[in-house]
Write a protein that holds these residues in place. Structure first.
Motif, PDB file in Angstrom:
ATOM      1  N   PRO A 123       8.312  22.127-104.987  1.00 49.43           N
ATOM      2  CA  PRO A 123       9.496  21.888-104.144  1.00 49.43           C
ATOM      3  C   PRO A 123       9.985  23.142-103.418  1.00 49.43           C
ATOM      4  CG  PRO A 123       9.739  20.747-106.230  1.00 49.43           C
ATOM      5  CD  PRO A 123       8.527  21.623-106.360  1.00 49.43           C
ATOM      6  N   LEU A 124       9.938  24.293-104.107  1.00 48.06           N
ATOM      7  CA  LEU A 124      10.342  25.553-103.467  1.00 48.06           C
ATOM      8  C   LEU A 124       9.409  25.899-102.321  1.00 48.06           C
ATOM      9  CD1 LEU A 124      11.903  28.250-103.292  1.00 48.06           C
ATOM     10  CD2 LEU A 124      10.321  29.131-105.042  1.00 48.06           C
ATOM     11  N   VAL A 125       8.108  25.832-102.579  1.00 53.24           N
ATOM     12  CA  VAL A 125       7.132  26.136-101.530  1.00 53.24           C
ATOM     13  C   VAL A 125       7.289  25.168-100.360  1.00 53.24           C
ATOM     14  CG1 VAL A 125       4.677  26.247-100.978  1.00 53.24           C
ATOM     15  CG2 VAL A 125       5.507  27.159-103.155  1.00 53.24           C
ATOM     16  N   ALA A 126       7.475  23.879-100.668  1.00 52.44           N
ATOM     17  CA  ALA A 126       7.603  22.873 -99.615  1.00 52.44           C
ATOM     18  C   ALA A 126       8.832  23.111 -98.755  1.00 52.44           C
ATOM     19  CB  ALA A 126       7.652  21.477-100.237  1.00 52.44           C
ATOM     20  N   GLY A 173       7.088  15.712-110.733  1.00 50.80           N
ATOM     21  CA  GLY A 173       7.796  16.972-110.569  1.00 50.80           C
ATOM     22  C   GLY A 173       7.315  17.788-109.393  1.00 50.80           C
ATOM     23  N   GLY A 174       6.597  17.151-108.464  1.00 45.60           N
ATOM     24  CA  GLY A 174       6.097  17.864-107.299  1.00 45.60           C
ATOM     25  C   GLY A 174       4.880  18.711-107.626  1.00 45.60           C
ATOM     26  N   SER A 175       3.880  18.114-108.269  1.00 44.74           N
ATOM     27  CA  SER A 175       2.690  18.858-108.673  1.00 44.74           C
ATOM     28  C   SER A 175       1.821  19.187-107.463  1.00 44.74           C
ATOM     29  CB  SER A 175       1.870  18.033-109.676  1.00 44.74           C
ATOM     30  OG  SER A 175       1.366  16.864-109.071  1.00 44.74           O
ATOM     31  N   ALA A 176       0.974  20.196-107.618  1.00 44.18           N
ATOM     32  CA  ALA A 176       0.066  20.581-106.533  1.00 44.18           C
ATOM     33  C   ALA A 176      -0.903  19.445-106.215  1.00 44.18           C
ATOM     34  CB  ALA A 176      -0.699  21.839-106.923  1.00 44.18           C
ATOM     35  N   ARG A 177      -1.324  18.708-107.237  1.00 42.11           N
ATOM     36  CA  ARG A 177      -2.237  17.591-107.018  1.00 42.11           C
ATOM     37  C   ARG A 177      -1.599  16.529-106.128  1.00 42.11           C
ATOM     38  NH1 ARG A 177      -3.674  13.358-111.713  1.00 42.11           N
ATOM     39  NH2 ARG A 177      -1.453  12.972-111.317  1.00 42.11           N
ATOM     40  N   ASN A 178      -0.338  16.200-106.419  1.00 43.23           N
ATOM     41  CA  ASN A 178       0.345  15.201-105.595  1.00 43.23           C
ATOM     42  C   ASN A 178       0.617  15.710-104.187  1.00 43.23           C
ATOM     43  OD1 ASN A 178       0.304  13.513-107.784  1.00 43.23           O
ATOM     44  ND2 ASN A 178       2.463  12.987-107.680  1.00 43.23           N
ATOM     45  N   LEU A 179       0.827  17.012-104.068  1.00 41.61           N
ATOM     46  CA  LEU A 179       1.023  17.589-102.739  1.00 41.61           C
ATOM     47  C   LEU A 179      -0.234  17.398-101.899  1.00 41.61           C
ATOM     48  CD1 LEU A 179       2.841  19.258-100.834  1.00 41.61           C
ATOM     49  CD2 LEU A 179       1.781  21.302-101.795  1.00 41.61           C
ATOM     50  N   VAL A 180      -1.392  17.695-102.476  1.00 42.65           N
ATOM     51  CA  VAL A 180      -2.661  17.519-101.756  1.00 42.65           C
ATOM     52  C   VAL A 180      -2.881  16.060-101.407  1.00 42.65           C
ATOM     53  CG1 VAL A 180      -5.165  17.698-101.956  1.00 42.65           C
ATOM     54  CG2 VAL A 180      -3.714  19.574-102.761  1.00 42.65           C
ATOM     55  N   ARG A 181      -2.617  15.177-102.345  1.00 40.01           N
ATOM     56  CA  ARG A 181      -2.783  13.754-102.084  1.00 40.01           C
ATOM     57  C   ARG A 181      -1.856  13.272-100.974  1.00 40.01           C
ATOM     58  NH1 ARG A 181      -3.415  10.999-108.136  1.00 40.01           N
ATOM     59  NH2 ARG A 181      -5.598  11.630-108.466  1.00 40.01           N
ATOM     60  N   LEU A 197       9.340  19.545 -95.818  1.00 34.69           N
ATOM     61  CA  LEU A 197      10.765  19.865 -95.897  1.00 34.69           C
ATOM     62  C   LEU A 197      11.511  18.787 -96.670  1.00 34.69           C
ATOM     63  CD1 LEU A 197      13.359  21.407 -95.007  1.00 34.69           C
ATOM     64  CD2 LEU A 197      13.320  20.009 -92.930  1.00 34.69           C
ATOM     65  N   SER A 198      11.181  17.520 -96.431  1.00 35.39           N
ATOM     66  CA  SER A 198      11.853  16.414 -97.114  1.00 35.39           C
ATOM     67  C   SER A 198      11.683  16.512 -98.625  1.00 35.39           C
ATOM     68  CB  SER A 198      11.306  15.074 -96.614  1.00 35.39           C
ATOM     69  OG  SER A 198      11.526  14.921 -95.228  1.00 35.39           O
ATOM     70  N   VAL A 199      10.486  16.917 -99.059  1.00 34.02           N
ATOM     71  CA  VAL A 199      10.237  17.072-100.496  1.00 34.02           C
ATOM     72  C   VAL A 199      11.177  18.123-101.083  1.00 34.02           C
ATOM     73  CG1 VAL A 199       8.534  17.773-102.224  1.00 34.02           C
ATOM     74  CG2 VAL A 199       7.842  16.338-100.302  1.00 34.02           C
ATOM     75  N   GLY A 200      11.317  19.266-100.386  1.00 30.14           N
ATOM     76  CA  GLY A 200      12.211  20.312-100.857  1.00 30.14           C
ATOM     77  C   GLY A 200      13.664  19.898-100.830  1.00 30.14           C
ATOM     78  N   LEU A 201      14.095  19.236 -99.741  1.00 27.01           N
ATOM     79  CA  LEU A 201      15.489  18.796 -99.629  1.00 27.01           C
ATOM     80  C   LEU A 201      15.845  17.795-100.731  1.00 27.01           C
ATOM     81  CD1 LEU A 201      15.896  18.278 -95.764  1.00 27.01           C
ATOM     82  CD2 LEU A 201      16.822  20.129 -97.161  1.00 27.01           C
ATOM     83  N   LYS A 202      14.917  16.923-101.034  1.00 24.95           N
ATOM     84  CA  LYS A 202      15.151  15.921-102.074  1.00 24.95           C
ATOM     85  C   LYS A 202      15.463  16.597-103.409  1.00 24.95           C
ATOM     86  CE  LYS A 202      12.895  11.764-103.926  1.00 24.95           C
ATOM     87  NZ  LYS A 202      13.780  10.773-103.307  1.00 24.95           N
ATOM     88  N   LYS A 203      14.708  17.644-103.729  1.00 22.58           N
ATOM     89  CA  LYS A 203      14.918  18.348-104.996  1.00 22.58           C
ATOM     90  C   LYS A 203      16.230  19.123-104.990  1.00 22.58           C
ATOM     91  CE  LYS A 203      13.211  19.340-109.063  1.00 22.58           C
ATOM     92  NZ  LYS A 203      12.960  18.275-110.056  1.00 22.58           N
ATOM     93  N   VAL A 204      16.556  19.768-103.882  1.00 19.83           N
ATOM     94  CA  VAL A 204      17.813  20.515-103.793  1.00 19.83           C
ATOM     95  C   VAL A 204      18.997  19.584-104.000  1.00 19.83           C
ATOM     96  CG1 VAL A 204      19.322  21.835-102.264  1.00 19.83           C
ATOM     97  CG2 VAL A 204      16.886  22.327-102.312  1.00 19.83           C
TER      98      VAL A 204
END
Length: 401
Positions: A313-316, A38-46, A286-293
């Motif tokens: 996803p919103l932050v990204a 679901g786009g967790s902060a942990r995965n974002l850092v990784r 941006l790609s992460v956010g676009l994917k969710k939208v």
């Protein structure tokens, strides 16, 4: 197997573009990693850590291809071996931190693949520097940081949690700082080739953002929300392209070509090797956010069309373009040695995008994407019209009649 030097007016070879296709596949893996859980902060850092590792793999071959032609002699063989190792690294990204049960250890395979990509780079550079004592000495100064980075990644493959993350950070810090302070004895045979290569990787990254739009709705029936979301996503990617390629890349390339000696190496290393990383990171976010939208747009239910983005996803979606604009401003300021009103405007726009995140979190996902596109369109329009004389001078070498 004879090596052939890259000439001053050389262009990027088809083999280098072929190599870059493996890199874009790796970017797709990073996007998937960031979007997981679901786009967790942990995965974002990784994802950011994996992106930094992949970038340093690619950077080495950008410098190598500027010294010798990538499609001639042993360099061609070396690049194909490196492509194979890079592809293994790319397909292992989902397991780079946590091994999936069965088969080989994902973290170990990732670290070994990374080591092999860097090893082929070193071996080829060693052959290139046979008749160049200064380059050979520079290469020897570079070896400790490369060895430290790869060793720490192997150590990280045996750890979990915070200790593993800390070891990844240590590996990257050692590798990046070792390059930063390792001297200016490298070679840059063709500034135009170097600038072109980095411009093409920006295009490839933007292409991956477009792919993320299409893949998310590929198997869904076409609807107006899907069309609208796709066009808005394409507009955002196109506006980011405009911000880089309209004048920035031209001004930076000329400044790089005008520099000489160690100053030219510092500009290439700082402006391109280091300050292009935020551009690529911004596009991946941006790609992460676009994917969710587009997932929301393709759902088809009335609830999904009114549901706002939230969390990572919103932050990204907004932070990605903000990071891109900040990186772009820093890149131009560093290479051309001037901040200028255009860069100040981009920094201000990046700040606006970050401040808009709470508001965007109250809007439907498609409306939030529309807001992002509107801000970027306002920036590009103002730059194009408000600095028309400056733009004309950079693009065509003279003020309009």
């Amino acid at each position: 197997m004879r090596l052939q030097a890259t000439e001053e007016r050389s262009s990027v070879s088809p083999l280098e573009l072929f190599f870059d296709l493996v890199f874009v596949f790796a970017l797709t893996g990073v996007t998937e990693l960031m979007a997981g859980d679901g786009g967790s902060a942990r995965n974002l850092v990784r994802g950011l850590l994996a992106m930094a590792v992949l970038w340093w793999c690619w950077i080495g071959y950008a410098w190598l291809g500027n010294v010798i032609r990538a499609d001639e002699g042993f360099a061609r063989v070396s690049l194909f071996f490196a492509m194979g190792a890079m592809f293994v690294v790319a397909i292992t990204i989902p397991e780079a931190f946590e091994d999936i049960a069965g088969g080989l250890s994902g973290p170990v395979v990732f670290a070994v693949g990374y080591f092999f990509v860097r090893l082929m780079h070193l071996v080829t550079f060693w052959l290139v520097s046979a008749d160049d004592p200064q380059l050979r000495r520079q290469l020897l100064r570079f070896v400790p940081s490369m060895a430290t980075g790869t060793t720490l990644l192997l150590v990280a493959s045996q750890l979990t949690g915070a200790a593993q993350t800390a070891m990844w950070v240590a590996a990257l810090v050692g590798d990046y700082l070792g390059t930063l302070f390792g001297g200016e004895g490298w070679r840059l045979n063709s500034p135009s080739h170097f600038a072109e290569r980095h411009g093409l990787i920006v295009i490839i990254a933007l292409g991956e953002s477009i792919v993320s739009i299409g893949v998310g709705v590929a198997n869904l029936p076409v609807s107006w929300p899907i069309i609208l979301g796709s066009m808005l996503g394409l507009a955002v990617s196109g506006l980011l392209w405009w911000a880089y390629f309209d004048t920035t890349t031209l001004a930076a390339e000329r400044a790089l070509a005008a520099a000489t000696g160690e100053r030219q190496i510092r500009l290439a290393r700082g402006g391109y090797s280091f300050l292009h990383l935020p551009l690529v990171i911004g596009i991946v976010l941006l790609s992460v956010g676009l994917k969710k939208v587009l997932n929301y747009a393709g759902d088809g239910s009335s609830h999904s069309l009114t549901e706002p983005l939230h969390g990572t996803p919103l932050v990204a979606l907004f932070a990605g373009p903000a990071v891109y604009l900040l990186g772009l401003a820093a890149f131009k300021a560093y290479v051309t040695a001037t901040m200028g009103p255009v860069n100040a405007l981009r920094v201000a726009t990046a700040a606006v995008l970050l401040l808009l995140i709470p508001l965007a979190g109250q809007l439907p996902a498609l409306a939030a994407l529309g807001l992002l596109a509107a801000v970027l369109l306002a920036l590009v329009t103002y730059e194009t019209l408000g600095f028309a004389d400056h733009r004309e001078e950079i693009r065509h070498g003279a003020h309009p009649a």
